[in-house]
Design a protein around this motif. Structure first.
Motif: not given
Length: 528
Positions: A416-427, A434-439, A469-478
């Motif tokens: 498959t060729a994609v320009s977007e995908f979902n991933a699980q990341l470990q920071i 720096a904070i890890f957030t959308a953008g 998964p933690i239920k709380k909605k997140i905006l950034f992670v460290k």
């Protein structure tokens, strides 16, 4: 008229002969019998031997024709038999082939990776004495006597001048039971992207550590490449690791057991934290790359009385070959390409097998190609299976239309060729403040793809202890967080879900020369 009739019947029998391929031998025998009968009757009818020369020539020509024709009819089936046996031989050769492993040499700059690689090639007979003498003289002229072994792996002038590997060196050697491809990765932090492309092709890692006083500490401390290389190797799928403590012959070490034990005791907790099972997947051993001690044969007791373990060649032979699927859909990420009487691409086959004459697809540009030739090591082969590093000559695509990171894949089940995908990341370690957030923007390294990417959305955070998964909605992670997010790239790239093809679904994110996160592809868009 008699003779004309005979000529015509001869021609007819010839036509019949060529039409009935299955009964070639019988037909040709029949023709011969017919011919001899006619010849007898002709002799009776024309006892007078002085028939015109022209006619005689026609008869003799005609008589020769079936004979000429009958000769190949006997040979043809034999040729077919030979072809069959050649194919059978091919299959037998493939079965009897030695097992193949890709070994990457990793570690801090100046730990002695290229020297160890060069010494392996010398000990396994890949390099002759004359070449070594030439390199020795070259190194001496540069007042770098101890670098001569590294010259075997570091072939270009810049690398020799500075004593630093830049490109991933590639070489081949064999032991009694196995064939190995050595990938000599650069240790300097400026060339980590090259190291990533080398490690992504490997099955086994040889982590070279310098035992010399001060050198181990520099490589191991924060910012040293020993740590980063181990984490990257694990992320890139190098499951087995040989930790070789090099430079044991150095005057500051002198094959000291205390120094070796100190290094081992510091490395074990770090290897565990990087995800390695130290008892099962890691082997420690001391050696000297420069003089070749404990490499091909075990180190002499007079030199090192306390070592009772294996030498490097024995340890490599003992490594199990990772499971591979020769019958799966074909996947070969392209590392490099060049022109050589056609388009040639290089890469490691991750899944499936390839044969001369196969029709394949280059993704993501959907170019249909045909395999003209396959080269494994330096030899031309008809067939190659998963795990092999190969060069493949293709028709149907121009060299400039291929980029490294493209994937040669099967036509029926293309990647498959994609320009977007979902991933699980470990920071792992974000840059200061720096904070890890959308953008968040970074460089994505996945198999041989290097692409700029952006985090579009953080979907959920995962509790590292419970893995839920933690239920709380997140905006950034460290630092240290595990997060599921959506990643976007500018151009189409070829990826697979980690669960389907681990090698094509694991990646690293880097920014400003540092690895900030490692991850795996968990979901692809439905439309793809």
């Amino acid at each position: 008229m008699d003779i004309d009739a005979e000529i015509q019947s001869g021609i007819r029998s010839l036509q019949l002969d060529s039409a009935e391929n299955n009964d070639e031998i019988v037909a040709s025998d029949g023709v011969k019998a017919e011919e001899s009968e006619k010849w007898d009757t002709m002799e009776e009818d024309h006892k007078d031997e002085e028939i015109s020369d022209d006619k005689d020539e026609v008869i003799s020509d005609d008589k020769d024709e079936p004979q000429l024709n009958s000769a190949p009819t006997h040979v043809e089936p034999k040729v077919k038999d030979k072809e069959m046996t050649a194919e059978e031989k091919d299959e037998k050769e493939e079965q009897n082939k030695k097992r193949h492993l890709n070994v990457v040499f990793i570690g801090h700059v100046d730990a002695g990776k290229s020297t160890a690689g060069g010494q392996i090639l010398f000990l396994s007979g890949q390099v002759d004495d004359r070449t070594i003498q030439k390199y020795e003289k070259e190194a001496k002229d540069k007042s770098r006597e101890s670098w001569y072994m590294a010259y075997i792996m570091d072939t270009n002038e810049e690398e020799r001048e500075k004593g630093k590997t830049v490109e991933v060196g590639r070489a081949h050697f064999e032991t009694e039971t196995s064939r190995f491809t050595i990938l000599d990765a650069p240790g300097h932090k400026s060339y980590v992207p090259n190291m990533i492309s080398g490690a992504s092709q490997a099955d086994v890692g040889v982590l070279v550590i310098s035992a010399r006083k001060g050198e181990f500490e520099t490589g191991y401390e924060r910012g040293g490449q020993t740590r980063e290389h181990v984490q990257l190797a694990k992320t890139l799928g190098v499951t087995k690791l040989l930790v070789v403590v090099n430079k044991m012959d150095d005057p500051t070490v002198g094959w000291s057991k205390e120094r070796y034990d100190e290094i081992e005791s510091k490395m074990i907790p770090f290897l565990k934290s990087s995800g390695y099972n130290v008892k099962k997947d890691v082997i420690f051993l001391p050696l000297s790359g420069l003089v070749g001690s404990n490499m091909k044969t075990r180190v002499d007791k007079s030199v090192c009385p306390w070592w009772n373990g294996p030498c490097l060649f024995e340890a490599l032979d003992a490594v199990e070959v990772p499971p591979r699927d020769p019958k799966g859909p074909f996947r070969m990420p392209i590392i490099d390409k060049f022109k050589d009487m056609g388009t040639v691409v290089m890469g490691k086959i991750e899944s499936g097998s390839i044969r001369e004459g196969n029709n394949l697809l280059v993704m993501p540009n959907k170019a249909y190609v045909k395999v003209l030739a396959i080269y494994c090591d330096e030899d031309k082969v008809r067939h190659a299976g998963p795990g092999e590093n190969v060069r493949v000559k293709l028709s149907g695509v121009e060299e400039e239309d291929i980029l490294s990171g493209f994937v040669l894949s099967s036509v029926l089940k293309p990647i498959t060729a994609v320009s977007e995908f979902n991933a699980q990341l470990q920071i792992l370690e974000l840059l200061d403040n720096a904070i890890f957030t959308a953008g968040y923007k970074a460089i994505l390294h996945i198999h041989s793809v290097v692409e700029e990417c952006e985090i579009v959305e953080l979907l959920q955070q995962i509790d590292p202890k419970t893995k839920k998964p933690i239920k709380k909605k997140i905006l950034f992670v460290k630092n240290g967080a595990v997060v599921v997010c959506r990643i976007q790239v500018n151009n189409l790239i070829c990826v697979e879900k980690f669960t389907d093809f681990p090698q094509l679904g694991r990646f690293t994110l880097r920014t400003e020369g540092k690895t900030v996160a490692v991850g795996k592809v968990t979901g692809l868009p439905q439309t793809a």
